[in-house]
Design a protein around this motif. Structure first.
Motif, PDB file in Angstrom:
ATOM      1  N   ILE A  25       0.840  -1.206   0.000  1.00 56.63           N
ATOM      2  CA  ILE A  25       0.000   0.000   0.000  1.00 56.63           C
ATOM      3  C   ILE A  25       0.873   1.252   0.000  1.00 56.63           C
ATOM      4  O   ILE A  25       0.608   2.212  -0.731  1.00 56.63           O
ATOM      5  CB  ILE A  25      -0.952  -0.001   1.213  1.00 56.63           C
ATOM      6  N   SER A  39      -8.559   3.960   1.040  1.00 59.26           N
ATOM      7  CA  SER A  39      -8.663   2.715   0.278  1.00 59.26           C
ATOM      8  C   SER A  39     -10.038   2.500  -0.334  1.00 59.26           C
ATOM      9  O   SER A  39     -10.198   1.650  -1.209  1.00 59.26           O
ATOM     10  CB  SER A  39      -8.330   1.524   1.194  1.00 59.26           C
ATOM     11  N   ILE A  74      -7.230  -5.544   3.118  1.00 62.50           N
ATOM     12  CA  ILE A  74      -7.056  -4.124   3.420  1.00 62.50           C
ATOM     13  C   ILE A  74      -7.891  -3.739   4.642  1.00 62.50           C
ATOM     14  O   ILE A  74      -7.463  -2.929   5.476  1.00 62.50           O
ATOM     15  CB  ILE A  74      -7.441  -3.265   2.203  1.00 62.50           C
ATOM     16  N   ALA A  95      -4.867   2.702   4.250  1.00 60.49           N
ATOM     17  CA  ALA A  95      -5.863   1.628   4.351  1.00 60.49           C
ATOM     18  C   ALA A  95      -7.117   2.127   5.059  1.00 60.49           C
ATOM     19  O   ALA A  95      -8.247   1.784   4.688  1.00 60.49           O
ATOM     20  CB  ALA A  95      -5.272   0.431   5.095  1.00 60.49           C
ATOM     21  N   PRO A 145      -3.550   1.516  -2.435  1.00 59.97           N
ATOM     22  CA  PRO A 145      -4.440   0.423  -2.036  1.00 59.97           C
ATOM     23  C   PRO A 145      -4.999  -0.401  -3.190  1.00 59.97           C
ATOM     24  O   PRO A 145      -5.456  -1.524  -2.979  1.00 59.97           O
ATOM     25  CB  PRO A 145      -5.558   1.138  -1.285  1.00 59.97           C
TER      26      PRO A 145
END
Length: 209
Positions: free
Chosen positions: A27, A116, A62, A112, A32
């Protein structure tokens, strides 16, 4: 050597965490949506098929990275809040600084959690810990709002959302070293002055205080 360490973790039953750690590194490097589950598996030193024993897909992986990030984030926010007590203003400002510090120290987790596209309601555990973390800002805002007359007191949730938006905006524009977004002022100073202007508008800070 790194590969051997990852495989050793797998043999000790730590494959799930090894995959989360691999995802966090990916990431940071690619964003992401810039990696596949196969890439995460390769980075963790296992076959792609092994991933599905723990995660149904990339978004679930994630989401777990985000959950772990919110756990760290909540602890930092609660520590910052306590450090500012008994002053409601100091606690609110401390949580804002903790937001910036977290984004710097844990960039993979931060992305995240907030960038994301994975909903904080994806799992009950993620929703719970996210609520704990963001609730700290709301608690500090609520305490500060008691200094205003009831008929001039905005909802604490609204105030906390404004402070959160300020902190998030400073991180996105000036706190992550993105090309072309350098500020002549430190991000902490930008956030503190922004909060100050906002609270003066509410009548909670007077003069140069």
């Amino acid at each position: 050597m790194v590969g051997r360490a990852k495989k050793r973790g797998y043999h000790h039953g730590n494959l799930r965490q090894a995959l989360v750690d691999a995802a966090l590194a990916l990431i940071e490097e690619k964003g992401p949506t810039g990696f596949t589950l196969s890439e995460a598996a390769k980075a963790a030193g296992v076959t792609p098929a092994a991933v599905y024993r723990h995660f149904a897909g990339r978004e679930d992986l994630i989401a777990e990275a985000a959950r772990q990030g919110f756990e760290i984030f909540a602890d930092l926010m609660e520590h910052a809040y306590a450090k500012g007590q008994p002053s409601a203003l100091a606690s609110l400002e401390a949580t804002g600084r903790a937001y910036l510090a977290f984004a710097r120290r844990f960039p993979g987790h931060y992305v995240a959690m907030f960038e994301s596209g994975v909903s904080i309601n994806r799992t009950s555990d993620l929703s719970r810990v996210a609520g704990r973390a963001l609730g700290v800002i709301e608690k500090a805002a609520g305490e500060l709002m008691t200094q205003l007359p009831e008929d001039k007191r905005p909802p604490a949730r609204m105030v906390s959302a404004h402070i959160w938006a300020l902190a998030h905006g400073v991180v996105e524009l000036f706190g992550r070293g993105a090309p072309g977004t350098k500020s002549p002022f430190p991000p902490e100073d930008l956030l503190e002055s922004g909060i100050g202007v906002y609270l003066r508008g509410l009548g909670l800070i007077h003069g140069d205080g």
